[in-house]
Design a protein around this motif. Sequence first.
Motif, PDB file in Angstrom:
ATOM      1  N   PHE A 224      14.093  69.763  47.185  1.00 28.10           N
ATOM      2  CA  PHE A 224      14.075  68.829  48.317  1.00 28.10           C
ATOM      3  C   PHE A 224      14.110  67.385  47.833  1.00 28.10           C
ATOM      4  O   PHE A 224      14.835  66.548  48.384  1.00 28.10           O
ATOM      5  N   ILE A 225      13.342  67.085  46.799  1.00 29.44           N
ATOM      6  CA  ILE A 225      13.318  65.717  46.267  1.00 29.44           C
ATOM      7  C   ILE A 225      14.691  65.327  45.706  1.00 29.44           C
ATOM      8  O   ILE A 225      15.170  64.206  45.909  1.00 29.44           O
ATOM      9  N   SER A 226      15.322  66.261  45.002  1.00 28.17           N
ATOM     10  CA  SER A 226      16.622  65.963  44.387  1.00 28.17           C
ATOM     11  C   SER A 226      17.709  65.711  45.424  1.00 28.17           C
ATOM     12  O   SER A 226      18.713  65.054  45.126  1.00 28.17           O
ATOM     13  N   LYS A 227      17.536  66.247  46.639  1.00 28.22           N
ATOM     14  CA  LYS A 227      18.528  66.069  47.697  1.00 28.22           C
ATOM     15  C   LYS A 227      18.235  64.867  48.582  1.00 28.22           C
ATOM     16  O   LYS A 227      19.049  64.531  49.456  1.00 28.22           O
ATOM     17  N   ALA A 228      17.110  64.222  48.368  1.00 30.54           N
ATOM     18  CA  ALA A 228      16.773  63.044  49.174  1.00 30.54           C
ATOM     19  C   ALA A 228      17.560  61.823  48.685  1.00 30.54           C
ATOM     20  O   ALA A 228      18.216  61.857  47.643  1.00 30.54           O
ATOM     21  N   LYS A 229      17.499  60.749  49.442  1.00 32.17           N
ATOM     22  CA  LYS A 229      18.158  59.516  49.037  1.00 32.17           C
ATOM     23  C   LYS A 229      17.546  59.004  47.738  1.00 32.17           C
ATOM     24  O   LYS A 229      16.361  59.210  47.464  1.00 32.17           O
TER      25      LYS A 229
ATOM     26  N   THR B 165       9.920  57.341  45.185  1.00 36.44           N
ATOM     27  CA  THR B 165       8.627  57.387  45.874  1.00 36.44           C
ATOM     28  C   THR B 165       8.044  58.791  45.847  1.00 36.44           C
ATOM     29  O   THR B 165       6.837  58.976  45.620  1.00 36.44           O
ATOM     30  N   MET B 166       8.891  59.805  46.068  1.00 40.34           N
ATOM     31  CA  MET B 166       8.426  61.188  46.072  1.00 40.34           C
ATOM     32  C   MET B 166       7.921  61.605  44.693  1.00 40.34           C
ATOM     33  O   MET B 166       6.882  62.254  44.570  1.00 40.34           O
ATOM     34  N   ILE B 167       8.662  61.242  43.663  1.00 35.91           N
ATOM     35  CA  ILE B 167       8.229  61.567  42.300  1.00 35.91           C
ATOM     36  C   ILE B 167       6.925  60.848  41.968  1.00 35.91           C
ATOM     37  O   ILE B 167       6.037  61.402  41.302  1.00 35.91           O
ATOM     38  N   LEU B 168       6.783  59.623  42.452  1.00 33.93           N
ATOM     39  CA  LEU B 168       5.542  58.887  42.249  1.00 33.93           C
ATOM     40  C   LEU B 168       4.374  59.614  42.886  1.00 33.93           C
ATOM     41  O   LEU B 168       3.291  59.723  42.287  1.00 33.93           O
ATOM     42  N   LEU B 169       4.574  60.158  44.089  1.00 30.42           N
ATOM     43  CA  LEU B 169       3.510  60.895  44.765  1.00 30.42           C
ATOM     44  C   LEU B 169       3.151  62.177  44.021  1.00 30.42           C
ATOM     45  O   LEU B 169       1.985  62.585  43.992  1.00 30.42           O
TER      46      LEU B 169
END
Length: 274
Positions: free
Chosen positions: A80-85, A91-95
Motif C-alpha cells: 500500500f505504501i509503495s502505491k501511494a503518492k 510520511t508513511m515510512i516515517l510513521l
Amino acid sequence: MSSKFSRMLLDKPYLIWSVLFIIAPLVMVLYYALTDTSGAFSLKYIEAIPDYTPTILLSIIYGVLATVVCLVIGYPLAYFISKAKLSSQSTMILLVMLPMWMNFLIRTYSLMTILGDSGIINTILNFLGLNSVKMINTSGAVLLGMVYNFLPFMVLPIYSVISKMDKSLIEAAQDLGSNRFQILKKVIMPLSLPGIISGITMVFVPCVSTFYITQKLGGGQIVLIGDVIETQFQNANNYNLGASLSFVLMILILICLGVMNYFGADDNEGGVII
C-alpha cells in the motif's frame, strides 16, 4: 601502491571492530561452552542441552508465529505504501519507523500500560460497563509485543523491493490480460521475494532470542530460550550453561540464515539477506 595502501587503511577499522566485537565474543562463548567452572575442557554443559529442548522448540514456535503475523500485516502495508503518492510515501515510512526511534524498553512498557489489568483498554471497557479482559501476562501479549517491536523490520525491506520494481513488467502483464490478482500472484510477489526473505530473517532471529518481552508482557508465565540464557548469566552466574545454550541458539540462527540465503541466492533485486 598508494591506492592499495589507502584500501588497507580503510579496511583496518572494520577489521579491528570485527575482531573486538564479533570474533572475540564468539570465541568467549565457545570457550565457556566447552569448559567447566575450573576452566578444564568438558562437554558437561553441552550434554545438558537436551533438557532444554521443549524451551527451544517453544521459542521457535513463538518466533514462527510472530514472523507469520508480521508478514501477513507487513506485506499489504508495504504494498500500500509503495502505491501511494511519492509525497505520501515518506510520511508513511516515517510513521512505520517512528516507534524504532524510541527505546526498546519504553516501547515494551507502553504495551504494559495499554494491556494491564488497570490499563487503558480495560479502563475504557469498565467505563462502558463491560467486563475487564485479561490481556497482560498471557501468550497473546507476548506475541503482540514481538509483532509490535519487530513489524518495521518486515515492512521496510519489502517496501524497498516493491518500490524499486520495474513497472514495465506489470504493464506487460496487464497488456497480456492479467487481472490484479494474477499480477500480484505471478509478478509482484515473486519479484518481492528477496524483501520477504529479508523481512522473515530480520523478524525471526530477534523473536527467537528475545527475553525482555516475555518477562514484562508474559509475567514469567512463558519462558523462552532467551529467558533461560539471561537467567544463567544474570542470576545463577552459570556462565558455562548460559554459553552452551547461546552456542546452540547461535547454530540454530545460522541454520535459519543459511536456509534464507539459499532460497534468496538467485534473487538480485533489493532486499537485505544477512
